[in-house]
Design a protein around this motif. Sequence first.
Motif, PDB file in Angstrom:
ATOM      1  N   SER A  98       0.826  -1.203   0.000  1.00 13.86           N
ATOM      2  CA  SER A  98       0.000   0.000   0.000  1.00 13.86           C
ATOM      3  C   SER A  98       0.861   1.254   0.000  1.00 13.86           C
ATOM      4  CB  SER A  98      -0.920   0.005   1.225  1.00 13.86           C
ATOM      5  OG  SER A  98      -1.781  -1.112   1.216  1.00 13.86           O
ATOM      6  N   LEU A  99       1.872   1.277   0.853  1.00 15.92           N
ATOM      7  CA  LEU A  99       2.710   2.471   0.969  1.00 15.92           C
ATOM      8  C   LEU A  99       3.511   2.707  -0.302  1.00 15.92           C
ATOM      9  CD1 LEU A  99       3.561   4.758   2.853  1.00 15.92           C
ATOM     10  CD2 LEU A  99       5.424   3.302   3.649  1.00 15.92           C
ATOM     11  N   LEU A 100       4.155   1.654  -0.819  1.00 14.54           N
ATOM     12  CA  LEU A 100       5.010   1.811  -1.988  1.00 14.54           C
ATOM     13  C   LEU A 100       4.210   2.002  -3.261  1.00 14.54           C
ATOM     14  CD1 LEU A 100       7.714  -0.844  -1.090  1.00 14.54           C
ATOM     15  CD2 LEU A 100       7.942   1.634  -1.000  1.00 14.54           C
ATOM     16  N   ASN A 101       2.978   1.472  -3.315  1.00 12.94           N
ATOM     17  CA  ASN A 101       2.106   1.717  -4.469  1.00 12.94           C
ATOM     18  C   ASN A 101       1.642   3.162  -4.523  1.00 12.94           C
ATOM     19  OD1 ASN A 101       2.123  -0.868  -5.496  1.00 12.94           O
ATOM     20  ND2 ASN A 101       0.195  -1.490  -4.555  1.00 12.94           N
ATOM     21  N   VAL A 102       1.312   3.711  -3.350  1.00 16.27           N
ATOM     22  CA  VAL A 102       0.602   4.988  -3.302  1.00 16.27           C
ATOM     23  C   VAL A 102       1.520   6.188  -3.089  1.00 16.27           C
ATOM     24  CG1 VAL A 102      -1.124   6.328  -2.034  1.00 16.27           C
ATOM     25  CG2 VAL A 102      -1.519   3.900  -2.481  1.00 16.27           C
ATOM     26  N   ALA A 103       2.390   6.130  -2.088  1.00 15.64           N
ATOM     27  CA  ALA A 103       3.117   7.333  -1.662  1.00 15.64           C
ATOM     28  C   ALA A 103       4.029   7.926  -2.739  1.00 15.64           C
ATOM     29  CB  ALA A 103       3.898   7.028  -0.390  1.00 15.64           C
ATOM     30  N   PRO A 104       4.848   7.130  -3.453  1.00 20.49           N
ATOM     31  CA  PRO A 104       5.757   7.764  -4.428  1.00 20.49           C
ATOM     32  C   PRO A 104       5.070   8.225  -5.716  1.00 20.49           C
ATOM     33  CG  PRO A 104       6.554   5.588  -3.699  1.00 20.49           C
ATOM     34  CD  PRO A 104       5.116   5.693  -3.311  1.00 20.49           C
ATOM     35  N   TRP A 105       3.867   7.706  -6.013  1.00 17.84           N
ATOM     36  CA  TRP A 105       3.196   7.972  -7.293  1.00 17.84           C
ATOM     37  C   TRP A 105       3.079   9.473  -7.581  1.00 17.84           C
ATOM     38  CZ3 TRP A 105      -0.872   4.102  -9.354  1.00 17.84           C
ATOM     39  CH2 TRP A 105      -1.446   4.552 -10.550  1.00 17.84           C
TER      40      TRP A 105
END
Length: 303
Positions: A98-105
Amino acid sequence: MKTSLGAYAMLIAVAVMWGANFGISRLAMDTFDPVLFTFLRFGLAVPCFFLLLKWQEGSVGLPRAALLHTFALGLFGVTLLELLVMYSIKYTTLANASLLNVAPWPIFTALLAPLVTREKLSVRVAVGGGIAMVGVALVILGGSGLDLSSEHMVGNLMAFAVSIIGACFNLGTMPLMNKYSALRVTAWTLLFGALCMAPLTFASWGKVQWGTLGAVEWGSIGYNVLFCTLIGFLGWNWSMYKIGAARANFFRYAVPAAAVVAGFVMYDEAITFTQIAGGAFMLLGLVWISMERRVAKPIAGAA
Protein backbone atom coordinates in the motif's frame (compact mmCIF):
# COMPACT_ATOMS: atom_id res chain seq x y z
CA MET A 1 -12.57 28.71 -10.08
CA LYS A 2 -15.84 26.77 -10.10
CA THR A 3 -14.31 24.26 -12.53
CA SER A 4 -11.32 23.80 -10.21
CA LEU A 5 -13.54 23.20 -7.19
CA GLY A 6 -15.55 20.69 -9.21
CA ALA A 7 -12.36 18.90 -10.22
CA TYR A 8 -11.16 18.70 -6.61
CA ALA A 9 -14.55 17.37 -5.49
CA MET A 10 -14.46 14.75 -8.25
CA LEU A 11 -10.95 13.65 -7.24
CA ILE A 12 -12.04 13.14 -3.64
CA ALA A 13 -15.16 11.24 -4.74
CA VAL A 14 -13.16 8.95 -7.03
CA ALA A 15 -10.51 8.33 -4.34
CA VAL A 16 -13.24 7.33 -1.89
CA MET A 17 -14.80 4.97 -4.45
CA TRP A 18 -11.43 3.36 -5.17
CA GLY A 19 -10.62 3.07 -1.48
CA ALA A 20 -13.98 1.49 -0.65
CA ASN A 21 -13.34 -1.01 -3.43
CA PHE A 22 -10.65 -2.72 -1.36
CA GLY A 23 -13.39 -3.94 0.95
CA ILE A 24 -15.96 -4.59 -1.76
CA SER A 25 -13.62 -6.56 -4.03
CA ARG A 26 -12.49 -8.69 -1.10
CA LEU A 27 -16.02 -10.10 -1.01
CA ALA A 28 -15.52 -11.61 -4.46
CA MET A 29 -11.97 -12.92 -4.10
CA ASP A 30 -13.10 -16.34 -2.85
CA THR A 31 -14.97 -16.79 -6.14
CA PHE A 32 -12.75 -15.17 -8.78
CA ASP A 33 -9.04 -15.26 -9.53
CA PRO A 34 -7.73 -11.70 -9.21
CA VAL A 35 -6.75 -11.57 -12.91
CA LEU A 36 -10.20 -12.69 -14.05
CA PHE A 37 -11.96 -10.28 -11.71
CA THR A 38 -9.82 -7.41 -12.99
CA PHE A 39 -10.52 -8.40 -16.59
CA LEU A 40 -14.26 -8.50 -15.93
CA ARG A 41 -14.04 -5.03 -14.44
CA PHE A 42 -12.44 -3.51 -17.52
CA GLY A 43 -13.90 -5.83 -20.16
CA LEU A 44 -17.50 -5.16 -19.13
CA ALA A 45 -16.87 -1.42 -18.87
CA VAL A 46 -15.43 -1.07 -22.38
CA PRO A 47 -18.73 -1.51 -24.32
CA CYS A 48 -20.36 1.03 -21.99
CA PHE A 49 -17.60 3.54 -22.74
CA PHE A 50 -17.99 3.16 -26.50
CA LEU A 51 -21.79 3.36 -26.40
CA LEU A 52 -21.50 6.51 -24.32
CA LEU A 53 -18.85 7.89 -26.68
CA LYS A 54 -21.05 7.27 -29.74
CA TRP A 55 -24.03 8.89 -28.01
CA GLN A 56 -22.11 11.91 -26.76
CA GLU A 57 -19.80 12.61 -29.70
CA GLY A 58 -21.31 10.80 -32.69
CA SER A 59 -18.15 8.83 -33.53
CA VAL A 60 -15.69 6.52 -31.82
CA GLY A 61 -12.59 6.51 -34.01
CA LEU A 62 -9.01 7.70 -33.51
CA PRO A 63 -6.18 8.29 -36.01
CA ARG A 64 -3.50 5.61 -36.28
CA ALA A 65 -0.93 7.54 -34.26
CA ALA A 66 -3.41 8.08 -31.43
CA LEU A 67 -4.38 4.38 -31.55
CA LEU A 68 -0.73 3.39 -31.10
CA HIS A 69 -0.48 5.85 -28.21
CA THR A 70 -3.58 4.46 -26.47
CA PHE A 71 -2.36 0.89 -27.10
CA ALA A 72 0.83 1.68 -25.19
CA LEU A 73 -1.20 3.31 -22.42
CA GLY A 74 -3.46 0.27 -22.19
CA LEU A 75 -0.62 -2.24 -22.19
CA PHE A 76 1.49 -0.50 -19.56
CA GLY A 77 -1.04 1.55 -17.62
CA VAL A 78 -3.82 -1.03 -17.36
CA THR A 79 -2.54 -4.58 -18.00
CA LEU A 80 0.98 -4.34 -16.57
CA LEU A 81 0.03 -1.91 -13.80
CA GLU A 82 -2.87 -4.01 -12.52
CA LEU A 83 -0.78 -7.20 -12.60
CA LEU A 84 2.00 -5.53 -10.62
CA VAL A 85 -0.52 -4.33 -8.05
CA MET A 86 -1.88 -7.86 -7.58
CA TYR A 87 1.48 -9.58 -7.39
CA SER A 88 3.03 -6.93 -5.16
CA ILE A 89 0.30 -7.75 -2.64
CA LYS A 90 1.15 -11.43 -3.03
CA TYR A 91 4.91 -11.08 -2.54
CA THR A 92 5.07 -8.47 0.21
CA THR A 93 3.03 -7.30 3.14
CA LEU A 94 -0.16 -5.31 2.63
CA ALA A 95 1.37 -2.32 4.44
CA ASN A 96 4.47 -2.42 2.23
CA ALA A 97 2.43 -2.76 -0.96
CA SER A 98 0.00 0.00 0.00
CA LEU A 99 2.71 2.47 0.97
CA LEU A 100 5.01 1.81 -1.99
CA ASN A 101 2.11 1.72 -4.47
CA VAL A 102 0.60 4.99 -3.30
CA ALA A 103 3.12 7.33 -1.66
CA PRO A 104 5.76 7.76 -4.43
CA TRP A 105 3.20 7.97 -7.29
CA PRO A 106 2.36 11.71 -6.98
CA ILE A 107 6.02 12.52 -6.36
CA PHE A 108 7.11 10.86 -9.61
CA THR A 109 4.24 12.59 -11.40
CA ALA A 110 5.38 15.98 -10.10
CA LEU A 111 9.04 15.31 -11.03
CA LEU A 112 8.24 14.04 -14.54
CA ALA A 113 5.46 16.53 -15.38
CA PRO A 114 7.79 19.24 -16.75
CA LEU A 115 9.14 16.73 -19.29
CA VAL A 116 5.65 16.09 -20.71
CA THR A 117 3.76 19.31 -20.02
CA ARG A 118 4.55 22.88 -19.07
CA GLU A 119 3.08 22.22 -15.67
CA LYS A 120 5.25 23.42 -12.78
CA LEU A 121 5.10 22.28 -9.19
CA SER A 122 4.20 25.25 -7.01
CA VAL A 123 5.42 25.71 -3.45
CA ARG A 124 1.87 25.32 -2.15
CA VAL A 125 1.39 21.97 -3.92
CA ALA A 126 4.82 20.74 -2.76
CA VAL A 127 4.12 21.65 0.87
CA GLY A 128 0.58 20.30 0.79
CA GLY A 129 1.75 17.12 -0.92
CA GLY A 130 4.43 16.60 1.71
CA ILE A 131 1.92 17.00 4.55
CA ALA A 132 -0.48 14.62 2.81
CA MET A 133 2.32 12.07 2.28
CA VAL A 134 3.04 12.08 6.03
CA GLY A 135 -0.65 11.47 6.58
CA VAL A 136 -0.90 8.55 4.17
CA ALA A 137 2.19 6.93 5.75
CA LEU A 138 0.58 7.18 9.19
CA VAL A 139 -2.71 5.74 7.86
CA ILE A 140 -0.99 2.74 6.30
CA LEU A 141 1.66 2.07 8.91
CA GLY A 142 -0.72 2.70 11.79
CA GLY A 143 -2.28 -0.68 11.08
CA SER A 144 0.91 -2.70 10.66
CA GLY A 145 4.55 -1.73 10.47
CA LEU A 146 6.77 -1.53 7.41
CA ASP A 147 8.71 -4.77 6.85
CA LEU A 148 11.93 -4.34 4.83
CA SER A 149 13.20 -7.91 5.20
CA SER A 150 14.82 -9.53 2.15
CA GLU A 151 11.97 -12.04 1.68
CA HIS A 152 9.70 -9.16 0.68
CA MET A 153 12.17 -7.40 -1.62
CA VAL A 154 10.64 -8.69 -4.89
CA GLY A 155 7.18 -7.56 -3.84
CA ASN A 156 8.56 -4.22 -2.63
CA LEU A 157 10.21 -3.60 -5.99
CA MET A 158 6.97 -4.50 -7.80
CA ALA A 159 5.02 -2.10 -5.61
CA PHE A 160 7.56 0.66 -6.19
CA ALA A 161 7.38 0.03 -9.95
CA VAL A 162 3.62 0.64 -9.75
CA SER A 163 4.28 4.23 -8.71
CA ILE A 164 6.71 4.85 -11.58
CA ILE A 165 4.50 3.24 -14.23
CA GLY A 166 1.40 4.89 -12.82
CA ALA A 167 2.97 8.34 -12.98
CA CYS A 168 4.08 7.76 -16.59
CA PHE A 169 0.61 6.45 -17.43
CA ASN A 170 -1.13 9.54 -16.05
CA LEU A 171 1.26 11.91 -17.80
CA GLY A 172 1.01 9.90 -21.01
CA THR A 173 -2.70 10.65 -21.27
CA MET A 174 -2.22 14.42 -21.10
CA PRO A 175 -1.04 15.06 -24.71
CA LEU A 176 -3.95 13.01 -26.05
CA MET A 177 -6.49 14.92 -23.98
CA ASN A 178 -5.31 18.17 -25.59
CA LYS A 179 -6.74 16.77 -28.82
CA TYR A 180 -9.50 14.38 -27.77
CA SER A 181 -12.02 14.14 -24.95
CA ALA A 182 -11.31 12.29 -21.73
CA LEU A 183 -14.10 9.89 -22.72
CA ARG A 184 -12.50 8.99 -26.05
CA VAL A 185 -9.02 8.55 -24.60
CA THR A 186 -10.29 6.45 -21.68
CA ALA A 187 -12.43 4.22 -23.90
CA TRP A 188 -9.60 3.26 -26.22
CA THR A 189 -7.03 2.92 -23.43
CA LEU A 190 -9.23 0.51 -21.49
CA LEU A 191 -10.11 -1.43 -24.65
CA PHE A 192 -6.46 -2.16 -25.37
CA GLY A 193 -5.77 -2.85 -21.70
CA ALA A 194 -8.59 -5.41 -21.57
CA LEU A 195 -7.48 -7.05 -24.83
CA CYS A 196 -3.91 -7.44 -23.57
CA MET A 197 -5.19 -8.86 -20.29
CA ALA A 198 -7.60 -11.38 -21.87
CA PRO A 199 -5.06 -14.16 -22.66
CA LEU A 200 -3.98 -14.21 -19.02
CA THR A 201 -7.50 -15.23 -17.92
CA PHE A 202 -7.89 -18.41 -19.99
CA ALA A 203 -7.15 -20.78 -17.11
CA SER A 204 -9.49 -18.96 -14.72
CA TRP A 205 -12.89 -19.13 -16.42
CA GLY A 206 -13.48 -22.80 -15.68
CA LYS A 207 -12.81 -22.34 -11.96
CA VAL A 208 -15.92 -20.17 -11.47
CA GLN A 209 -19.28 -21.74 -10.70
CA TRP A 210 -21.21 -19.19 -12.73
CA GLY A 211 -24.63 -20.62 -11.91
CA THR A 212 -24.11 -20.16 -8.19
CA LEU A 213 -23.08 -16.50 -8.26
CA GLY A 214 -25.23 -14.38 -5.99
CA ALA A 215 -25.92 -10.74 -5.25
CA VAL A 216 -22.56 -10.27 -3.49
CA GLU A 217 -20.49 -11.40 -6.49
CA TRP A 218 -22.57 -9.60 -9.11
CA GLY A 219 -22.78 -6.53 -6.90
CA SER A 220 -18.98 -6.46 -6.56
CA ILE A 221 -18.59 -6.70 -10.33
CA GLY A 222 -21.23 -4.01 -10.89
CA TYR A 223 -19.57 -1.64 -8.41
CA ASN A 224 -16.22 -2.12 -10.13
CA VAL A 225 -17.63 -1.54 -13.59
CA LEU A 226 -19.91 1.43 -12.83
CA PHE A 227 -18.16 3.31 -10.03
CA CYS A 228 -14.48 2.30 -10.11
CA THR A 229 -14.10 2.20 -13.90
CA LEU A 230 -16.78 4.18 -15.73
CA ILE A 231 -17.15 7.03 -13.24
CA GLY A 232 -13.69 6.62 -11.72
CA PHE A 233 -11.52 6.75 -14.84
CA LEU A 234 -13.61 9.41 -16.57
CA GLY A 235 -13.77 11.58 -13.47
CA TRP A 236 -10.08 11.23 -12.71
CA ASN A 237 -8.91 11.93 -16.27
CA TRP A 238 -11.22 14.93 -16.60
CA SER A 239 -10.09 16.37 -13.26
CA MET A 240 -6.43 15.71 -14.01
CA TYR A 241 -6.73 17.59 -17.29
CA LYS A 242 -8.49 20.53 -15.61
CA ILE A 243 -6.07 21.10 -12.74
CA GLY A 244 -2.87 19.32 -13.80
CA ALA A 245 -1.48 15.82 -13.33
CA ALA A 246 0.88 16.61 -10.45
CA ARG A 247 -1.72 18.44 -8.38
CA ALA A 248 -4.43 15.84 -9.09
CA ASN A 249 -2.33 12.83 -8.17
CA PHE A 250 -1.74 14.00 -4.62
CA PHE A 251 -5.45 13.33 -4.10
CA ARG A 252 -4.64 9.65 -4.63
CA TYR A 253 -3.54 9.75 -0.99
CA ALA A 254 -7.22 9.66 0.02
CA VAL A 255 -7.50 6.08 -1.28
CA PRO A 256 -5.80 4.32 1.69
CA ALA A 257 -7.81 6.39 4.17
CA ALA A 258 -11.05 5.37 2.46
CA ALA A 259 -9.87 1.73 2.45
CA VAL A 260 -9.28 1.85 6.22
CA VAL A 261 -12.80 3.20 6.78
CA ALA A 262 -14.22 0.49 4.49
CA GLY A 263 -12.40 -2.17 6.52
CA PHE A 264 -13.86 -0.75 9.72
CA VAL A 265 -17.43 -0.59 8.35
CA MET A 266 -17.46 -3.90 6.47
CA TYR A 267 -15.09 -6.11 8.48
CA ASP A 268 -14.91 -4.52 11.94
CA GLU A 269 -11.21 -3.84 11.47
CA ALA A 270 -9.86 -1.55 14.18
CA ILE A 271 -8.85 2.03 13.43
CA THR A 272 -5.89 3.22 15.52
CA PHE A 273 -5.19 6.70 16.83
CA THR A 274 -2.17 6.85 14.51
CA GLN A 275 -4.44 6.26 11.52
CA ILE A 276 -6.85 8.98 12.68
CA ALA A 277 -3.94 11.39 13.03
CA GLY A 278 -2.76 10.36 9.57
CA GLY A 279 -6.18 11.07 8.13
CA ALA A 280 -6.07 14.55 9.67
CA PHE A 281 -2.64 15.25 8.15
CA MET A 282 -3.81 13.96 4.77
CA LEU A 283 -6.93 16.12 4.86
CA LEU A 284 -4.91 19.18 5.87
CA GLY A 285 -2.47 18.67 3.00
CA LEU A 286 -5.19 18.20 0.37
CA VAL A 287 -7.18 21.19 1.59
CA TRP A 288 -4.00 23.28 1.46
CA ILE A 289 -3.43 22.21 -2.17
CA SER A 290 -7.01 22.93 -3.20
CA MET A 291 -6.87 26.48 -1.75
CA GLU A 292 -4.37 27.61 -4.36
CA ARG A 293 -5.99 30.58 -6.03
CA ARG A 294 -4.63 30.42 -9.52
CA VAL A 295 -4.68 27.05 -11.25
CA ALA A 296 -3.31 27.26 -14.76
CA LYS A 297 -4.58 24.67 -17.19
CA PRO A 298 -1.64 22.50 -18.29
CA ILE A 299 -0.47 22.65 -21.88
CA ALA A 300 0.66 19.25 -23.04
CA GLY A 301 3.50 18.62 -25.40
CA ALA A 302 3.24 16.87 -28.75
CA ALA A 303 1.59 13.46 -28.76
